[in-house]
Motif scaffolding. Sequence first.
Motif, PDB file in Angstrom:
ATOM      1  N   LEU A  41       1.092  28.040  -4.620  1.00 35.15           N
ATOM      2  CA  LEU A  41       1.934  27.536  -3.542  1.00 35.15           C
ATOM      3  C   LEU A  41       2.774  26.396  -4.090  1.00 35.15           C
ATOM      4  N   ARG A  42       4.078  26.473  -3.854  1.00 33.00           N
ATOM      5  CA  ARG A  42       4.982  25.368  -4.179  1.00 33.00           C
ATOM      6  C   ARG A  42       5.547  24.862  -2.851  1.00 33.00           C
ATOM      7  N   PRO A  43       4.896  23.888  -2.206  1.00 34.64           N
ATOM      8  CA  PRO A  43       5.335  23.452  -0.881  1.00 34.64           C
ATOM      9  C   PRO A  43       6.787  22.991  -0.876  1.00 34.64           C
ATOM     10  N   HIS A  44       7.486  23.362   0.181  1.00 34.61           N
ATOM     11  CA  HIS A  44       8.907  23.044   0.308  1.00 34.61           C
ATOM     12  C   HIS A  44       9.072  21.792   1.163  1.00 34.61           C
ATOM     13  N   VAL A  45       9.510  20.696   0.548  1.00 35.13           N
ATOM     14  CA  VAL A  45       9.579  19.415   1.264  1.00 35.13           C
ATOM     15  C   VAL A  45      10.746  19.355   2.253  1.00 35.13           C
ATOM     16  N   LYS A  46      11.666  20.315   2.194  1.00 32.48           N
ATOM     17  CA  LYS A  46      12.758  20.304   3.170  1.00 32.48           C
ATOM     18  C   LYS A  46      12.224  20.398   4.591  1.00 32.48           C
ATOM     19  N   ALA A  47      11.041  20.968   4.748  1.00 34.23           N
ATOM     20  CA  ALA A  47      10.480  21.136   6.082  1.00 34.23           C
ATOM     21  C   ALA A  47      10.018  19.822   6.678  1.00 34.23           C
ATOM     22  N   PHE A  48       9.453  18.933   5.838  1.00 38.43           N
ATOM     23  CA  PHE A  48       8.825  17.724   6.397  1.00 38.43           C
ATOM     24  C   PHE A  48       9.390  16.415   5.853  1.00 38.43           C
ATOM     25  N   LYS A  49      10.072  16.434   4.731  1.00 39.75           N
ATOM     26  CA  LYS A  49      10.883  15.298   4.265  1.00 39.75           C
ATOM     27  C   LYS A  49      10.116  13.977   4.174  1.00 39.75           C
ATOM     28  N   SER A  50       8.899  14.030   3.689  1.00 39.96           N
ATOM     29  CA  SER A  50       8.063  12.833   3.632  1.00 39.96           C
ATOM     30  C   SER A  50       7.189  12.860   2.394  1.00 39.96           C
ATOM     31  N   THR A  51       7.301  11.817   1.565  1.00 42.74           N
ATOM     32  CA  THR A  51       6.424  11.742   0.390  1.00 42.74           C
ATOM     33  C   THR A  51       4.980  11.492   0.804  1.00 42.74           C
ATOM     34  N   ALA A  52       4.770  10.828   1.943  1.00 37.26           N
ATOM     35  CA  ALA A  52       3.402  10.588   2.409  1.00 37.26           C
ATOM     36  C   ALA A  52       2.722  11.904   2.759  1.00 37.26           C
ATOM     37  N   LEU A  53       3.438  12.793   3.458  1.00 39.17           N
ATOM     38  CA  LEU A  53       2.869  14.103   3.752  1.00 39.17           C
ATOM     39  C   LEU A  53       2.680  14.902   2.463  1.00 39.17           C
ATOM     40  N   ALA A  54       3.639  14.809   1.555  1.00 44.00           N
ATOM     41  CA  ALA A  54       3.516  15.518   0.278  1.00 44.00           C
ATOM     42  C   ALA A  54       2.259  15.088  -0.472  1.00 44.00           C
ATOM     43  N   ARG A  55       1.916  13.803  -0.412  1.00 41.74           N
ATOM     44  CA  ARG A  55       0.690  13.333  -1.067  1.00 41.74           C
ATOM     45  C   ARG A  55      -0.552  14.012  -0.474  1.00 41.74           C
ATOM     46  N   GLU A  56      -0.507  14.297   0.814  1.00 46.35           N
ATOM     47  CA  GLU A  56      -1.619  15.012   1.440  1.00 46.35           C
ATOM     48  C   GLU A  56      -1.781  16.397   0.801  1.00 46.35           C
ATOM     49  N   LEU A  57      -0.680  17.036   0.463  1.00 44.18           N
ATOM     50  CA  LEU A  57      -0.726  18.365  -0.141  1.00 44.18           C
ATOM     51  C   LEU A  57      -1.185  18.304  -1.588  1.00 44.18           C
ATOM     52  N   VAL A  58      -0.806  17.242  -2.296  1.00 41.51           N
ATOM     53  CA  VAL A  58      -1.346  17.040  -3.652  1.00 41.51           C
ATOM     54  C   VAL A  58      -2.860  16.910  -3.586  1.00 41.51           C
ATOM     55  N   ALA A  59      -3.337  16.151  -2.613  1.00 37.21           N
ATOM     56  CA  ALA A  59      -4.779  15.970  -2.445  1.00 37.21           C
ATOM     57  C   ALA A  59      -5.475  17.289  -2.112  1.00 37.21           C
ATOM     58  N   ALA A  60      -4.731  18.212  -1.494  1.00 41.34           N
ATOM     59  CA  ALA A  60      -5.279  19.528  -1.158  1.00 41.34           C
ATOM     60  C   ALA A  60      -5.171  20.508  -2.325  1.00 41.34           C
ATOM     61  N   GLY A  61      -4.649  20.037  -3.472  1.00 44.25           N
ATOM     62  CA  GLY A  61      -4.617  20.868  -4.670  1.00 44.25           C
ATOM     63  C   GLY A  61      -3.285  21.465  -5.028  1.00 44.25           C
ATOM     64  N   HIS A  62      -2.197  20.982  -4.393  1.00 48.37           N
ATOM     65  CA  HIS A  62      -0.873  21.549  -4.644  1.00 48.37           C
ATOM     66  C   HIS A  62       0.027  20.493  -5.293  1.00 48.37           C
ATOM     67  N   PRO A  63       0.108  20.457  -6.628  1.00 50.23           N
ATOM     68  CA  PRO A  63       0.873  19.410  -7.309  1.00 50.23           C
ATOM     69  C   PRO A  63       2.316  19.765  -7.603  1.00 50.23           C
ATOM     70  N   THR A  64       2.763  20.952  -7.194  1.00 51.05           N
ATOM     71  CA  THR A  64       4.146  21.366  -7.438  1.00 51.05           C
ATOM     72  C   THR A  64       4.898  21.403  -6.124  1.00 51.05           C
ATOM     73  N   PHE A  65       6.210  21.088  -6.175  1.00 50.89           N
ATOM     74  CA  PHE A  65       7.018  21.068  -4.955  1.00 50.89           C
ATOM     75  C   PHE A  65       8.391  21.638  -5.233  1.00 50.89           C
ATOM     76  N   CYS A  66       9.020  22.153  -4.178  1.00 51.33           N
ATOM     77  CA  CYS A  66      10.437  22.469  -4.247  1.00 51.33           C
ATOM     78  C   CYS A  66      11.137  21.706  -3.135  1.00 51.33           C
ATOM     79  N   ALA A  67      12.440  21.586  -3.266  1.00 48.37           N
ATOM     80  CA  ALA A  67      13.228  20.798  -2.328  1.00 48.37           C
ATOM     81  C   ALA A  67      14.595  21.439  -2.178  1.00 48.37           C
ATOM     82  N   ALA A  68      15.301  21.022  -1.121  1.00 45.41           N
ATOM     83  CA  ALA A  68      16.606  21.599  -0.817  1.00 45.41           C
ATOM     84  C   ALA A  68      17.755  20.752  -1.326  1.00 45.41           C
ATOM     85  N   THR A  69      17.526  19.454  -1.574  1.00 46.34           N
ATOM     86  CA  THR A  69      18.615  18.565  -1.972  1.00 46.34           C
ATOM     87  C   THR A  69      18.216  17.734  -3.184  1.00 46.34           C
ATOM     88  N   PRO A  70      19.199  17.308  -3.975  1.00 45.25           N
ATOM     89  CA  PRO A  70      18.875  16.444  -5.112  1.00 45.25           C
ATOM     90  C   PRO A  70      18.159  15.174  -4.693  1.00 45.25           C
TER      91      PRO A  70
END
Length: 342
Positions: A41-70
């Motif tokens: 799973l490469r969670p897409h941060v365009k949906a939630f736009k928050s590094t704090a939420l992204a850290r929750e996903l890293v803690a759940a075992g997902h260290p890769t991300f994709c994004a919509a904007t630079p």
Amino acid sequence: MTSTTDVSSTADLRTPALVVDRQAFDANVAAMSAVRPGRSLRPHVKAFKSTALARELVAAGHPTFCAATPREIEGLALAGVGDDLLLANESFDVARLGALSDRTDAVITVAVDSDEILDAAIDGGVRSVLLDIDGGLPRCGCDIDTAERLAERARGAGLDVRGVMGYEGHLMMMENGDDKTRKVGEAMAILLAASERIGGDIVSGGGTGTYATNTWCTEIQAGSYTLLDTEYATLDSPFEPALRVLATVVSTSAKGWIIADAGLKAFGMDHGAPTWDGPGKVLYCSDEHVTLIPDDVGDWRPGDRVLLLPAHVDPTIARHETMWVTSGDDVVAEWPVDLRHW
């Protein structure tokens, strides 16, 4: 991130406010992780736009991300969130991403589908690319012959061609079943044919609507599942809405309606109006207000609170600065929407 304010209860929140049900969020993350663990799973941060939420996903075992904007990629990299970041859209504004490659431990990759976008990546010092393939959605992506030529150019310029990506977005909202599986398979056959000719380890695609159907990609780009919205909630999935907009009733009418302080400026409306969790329905939204028709208008007074479900998570979150994480009426954490700007 624990709240750094004196907000401890939803009663303390200024409205309109984004609130996240902690239990529902945790259940959504666990349900996805059970099917797409780790780097599948490469969670897409365009949906939630928050590094704090992204850290929750890293803690759940997902260290890769994709994004919509630079800027979303920049925000993740500068916050040290994730070790493998993909800009899954074409952009000419990638020079800062090239410079960030020297300042972060994360691998930064960008999507390319033309000579012009590839030139921008080369000139900007980007080191890694994925070839974006047209799989049937009328958006970005190129044909296989063009992708193969671009891959040769990229390698000749010293870039790492990591593989291919494609987005079957036109199939996300199809009802689950044999027809959806067949059509997703047809789109992915194009992507796999491109992968055979181009090489690389990554075949990236999919989303919340096809996470269970798309068994061809090496990684799925899903993000909306974390919070969900009323459109995705129509699909048969284990995910549940975790995000709501909290609003305050500011006026009532003996004619049968009540007015709350969350309107068009609080919701993404491209997928329709919000839905009311309470006993009644949404009549319409104006700029700063939503008009609600309760079952019994006599039960409501100015100052009462209502919870509204957005029809589209991504643009709704982009209208707010903070998500307030709740357990019942208690505010247990504060997640800044720090990736919301272009």
